[in-house]
Scaffold this active site. Structure first.
Site, short mmCIF file in Angstrom:
data_model
loop_
_atom_site.label_atom_id
_atom_site.label_comp_id
_atom_site.label_asym_id
_atom_site.label_seq_id
_atom_site.Cartn_x
_atom_site.Cartn_y
_atom_site.Cartn_z
N HIS A 121 0.89 -1.22 0.10
CA HIS A 121 -0.18 0.09 0.05
C HIS A 121 0.86 1.15 0.04
O HIS A 121 1.99 1.03 0.52
CB HIS A 121 -0.95 -0.10 1.05
N ASP A 198 3.04 -4.02 7.81
CA ASP A 198 1.82 -3.53 7.58
C ASP A 198 0.73 -4.48 7.91
O ASP A 198 0.36 -5.38 7.08
CB ASP A 198 1.57 -2.85 6.19
N GLN A 201 -4.53 -5.30 7.02
CA GLN A 201 -5.34 -6.20 6.62
C GLN A 201 -5.34 -7.55 7.51
O GLN A 201 -6.28 -8.36 7.28
CB GLN A 201 -5.10 -6.59 5.18
N LYS A 224 -10.56 -0.43 10.50
CA LYS A 224 -10.78 -1.56 9.64
C LYS A 224 -11.04 -2.85 10.59
O LYS A 224 -11.26 -3.93 10.11
CB LYS A 224 -9.65 -2.01 8.63
N CYS A 362 -4.63 2.23 -3.60
CA CYS A 362 -3.50 2.69 -3.17
C CYS A 362 -2.32 1.62 -3.18
O CYS A 362 -1.56 1.74 -2.42
CB CYS A 362 -3.71 3.12 -1.62
C1 LIG Z 1 -2.68 -2.70 3.34
C2 LIG Z 1 -2.94 -1.08 3.97
N1 LIG Z 1 -2.01 -0.45 4.50
C3 LIG Z 1 -2.24 0.79 4.99
C4 LIG Z 1 -3.41 1.52 5.18
C5 LIG Z 1 -3.79 2.69 5.67
O1 LIG Z 1 -4.35 2.56 7.04
P1 LIG Z 1 -5.04 3.79 7.56
O2 LIG Z 1 -6.30 4.27 7.06
O3 LIG Z 1 -5.19 3.41 9.23
O4 LIG Z 1 -4.13 4.86 7.76
C6 LIG Z 1 -4.71 0.60 4.49
C7 LIG Z 1 -5.94 1.25 4.44
O5 LIG Z 1 -6.25 1.80 3.63
C8 LIG Z 1 -4.39 -0.69 3.87
O6 LIG Z 1 -5.21 -1.60 3.36
#
Ligand SMILES: Cc1ncc(COP(=O)(O)O)c(C=O)c1O
Lengths: 405, 154
Positions: A121, A198, A201, A224, A362
């Site tokens: 992401h 990260d 998910q 999430k 993203c």
């Molecule tokens: C894999 C992944 N990393 C990072 C993020 C960003 O997370 P946050 O919305 O908590 O900043 C997301 C969500 O959009 C995501 O799916």
């Protein structure tokens, strides 16, 4: 486990969305909220509100205790060794920025290499890119295989003597691939490489055990995880959080402030500068209770059934092409339809009350690799049923009809 | 909301077989546009003759049916117009996509108006307006010889 019963705990499903029952297949983007979480926010603001950690009056002490209770709940939920290894942030994005920034300040040197993957992401790429600009570190990409997976072998291949850090997603928000984080960590640690995960998910859908995974950092997105927006969690091994410099400066994170010197507070305050998302933190305790009440094994089983069912449905639907076919797959079904752009798919599905996401999610690096500008993505949560996926499939058929396919 | 109004036959047809999806040989104005939210991108090329009249217009890029159809119809009807006329048509089109019930420009023939009105269904889908307008903003940018990429977030 009774999904209908669980679904009833989410007030949004009582709503008609443009006259339709809601078929919500966008949980990888953000999950819906159970009533206990929404109510907790309301209750805190109406009956218990005070800022935390600053005043000695009754409400302030009570709020501080509630706030710290969530920290303990998170610690237990992810099986971290120490409560002070849990830092609240504004989201996973901020958690990852915190890690990159502080490691950049005091650990990574010019010429060092950071290994990420093509699945990342943007929030697990851009913060490292900042260091590429400011410190001249190098970023390498582990490549996906045909199935949209990142294998241990691929990681091993991309490690060089200069690799200082590996930062990887636990579960891809596009292909659904679950990465062998534990094995990657073992390999990395054997070579003195730090591992950042990260876990956006991973956290809502997988069993989390920080001591078993043994990664150095793990970033969580609370919105999430059936929790409030504006909140994330950074898990960091104590030795790192103690050693690294602070990220932001301000109230709450200091020990002593003089005109000529400042000393910083202890963990976890050191990383929680300013007034935090107090109500969200306190309500997030209810999200964890909610997850615990169902049990992560049950959640994983239910979502695995859903994915298998959905995958079969979509595989049988000609002109639908699924993106990635990982052996170890989480609740994400990304696809394209030959001849229909993902945005058109999303608009048409929306008309039927089916909420999905279209775009690059993203993950532009991944879409470039796949040679597609965008994809459509249906993702599941605990409240979804096989009927939801039937709706998805019917709506896809409707879409094909409109486009004369 | 009405999907049939959004996805009219003519939109689907232009979306599937876009006119002028190529790069004009000997173009003398061009600009790029992109929609960061969805990753759609377009590159508009114009060839103006000595009298500043658009001799040819074309585009390259990828996007949804709405954005492809919009670029396709736009590049078709802009041919033969001068910069002043083209910009007035753009204003007229953007006004119609956002709020106006009809097109007013005297530089548009009835037939051209009918074609453009096929895109009016987008009005009901605020998230999709930018799909319809990206190529138009990009064309203006080409006329103005802006080097910066156009970014639409409505
Ligand atoms: C894999 C992944 N990393 C990072 C993020 C960003 O997370 P946050 O919305 O908590 O900043 C997301 C969500 O959009 C995501 O799916």
């Amino acid at each position: 486990m009774n999904i209908d019963q669980i679904k009833k705990e989410f007030p949004i499903f009582d709503e008609k969305i443009q006259n339709n029952d809601l078929v919500y297949l966008d949980s990888a983007n953000s999950s819906q909220k159970p009533k206990i979480v929404v109510d907790r926010i309301n209750e805190f603001y109406t009956k218990q509100f005070s800022n935390v950690g600053r005043s000695v009056h009754y409400l302030a002490v009570a709020a501080t205790n509630l706030y710290e209770n969530t920290r303990t709940s998170v610690q237990k939920y992810i099986n971290a060794k120490d409560k002070n290894e849990i830092v609240f942030t504004k989201g996973a994005t901020e958690a990852l920025n915190l890690v990159a920034n502080t490691l950049g300040q005091s650990y990574l040197q010019e010429g060092d290499e950071v290994l990420i993957t093509e699945l990342e992401h943007h929030s697990n790429y851009v913060p490292w890119h900042f260091l590429r600009k400011s410190k001249n570190i190098k970023i390498n990409f582990a490549e996906i295989n045909e199935e949209g997976e990142i294998t241990l072998e691929e990681i091993e291949k991309k490690i060089t003597p200069k690799t200082k850090l590996i930062s990887i997603t636990h579960l891809s928000n596009v292909t659904g691939a679950i990465l062998p984080v534990k094995e990657i960590t073992q390999l990395a640690h054997s070579k003195g490489i730090i591992v950042v995960v990260d876990g956006c998910q991973g956290a809502p859908h997988l069993k989390l055990d920080m001591q078993e995974l043994d990664c150095d950092f793990y970033a969580i997105s609370c919105h999430k995880m059936y929790g409030p927006t504006g909140l994330g969690v950074l898990y960091g091994k104590k030795k790192w959080l103690e050693e690294l410099p602070p990220y932001q400066g301000g109230g709450g994170m200091i020990n002593e402030v003089k005109k000529d010197r400042i000393s910083y507070g202890e963990l976890p305050n050191k990383y929680e500068a300013g007034t935090m998302a107090t109500a969200q933190v306190i309500a997030f305790d209810q999200s964890i209770k909610f997850l615990e009440s169902i049990g992560i094994e049950n959640i994983m089983k239910h979502e695995a059934d859903l994915v298998e069912y959905g995958q079969e449905l979509l595989q049988k639907n000609n002109s639908v092409k699924l993106i990635g076919n990982p052996k170890n797959k989480g609740g994400v079904l990304s696809f394209t339809i030959e001849g229909v752009h993902p945005h058109d798919i999303a608009t048409i599905l929306d008309e039927d009350g089916v909420a999905i996401r279209a775009g690059h999610h993203c993950c532009q690096i991944l879409h470039d690799k796949l040679n597609i500008p965008a994809s459509a993505r249906a993702s599941v949560g605990i409240y979804n049923t096989k009927e939801d996926l039937d709706h998805l499939n019917q709506s896809i058929n409707n879409c094909k009809k409109i486009f004369n396919l | 909301m009405n999907l049939k109004e959004l996805y009219q036959e003519i939109i689907l047809e232009h979306g599937k077989n876009p006119r002028n999806l190529r790069k004009t040989e000997g173009f003398n104005k061009d600009a790029k546009g992109n929609n960061p939210l969805c990753g759609d991108n377009v590159h508009v090329y114009l060839k103006l003759n000595g009298q500043k009249i658009v001799e040819d217009a074309s585009f390259e890029g990828s996007g949804c049916a709405i954005s492809m159809a919009s670029a396709s119809i736009m590049t078709d009807l802009i041919k033969g117009k001068n910069e002043h006329e083209a910009k007035e048509i753009v204003e007229d089109f953007l006004g119609m996509i956002k709020e106006n019930p009809e097109l007013k420009s005297e530089y548009l023939s009835e037939d051209e108006k009918t074609k453009l009105m096929c895109l009016s269904g987008v009005k009901q889908y605020p998230m999709r307006v930018k799909c319809a307008t990206l190529s138009w903003h990009t064309m203006v940018s080409a006329f103005d010889e802006k080097t910066e990429e156009v970014k639409t977030e409505n």
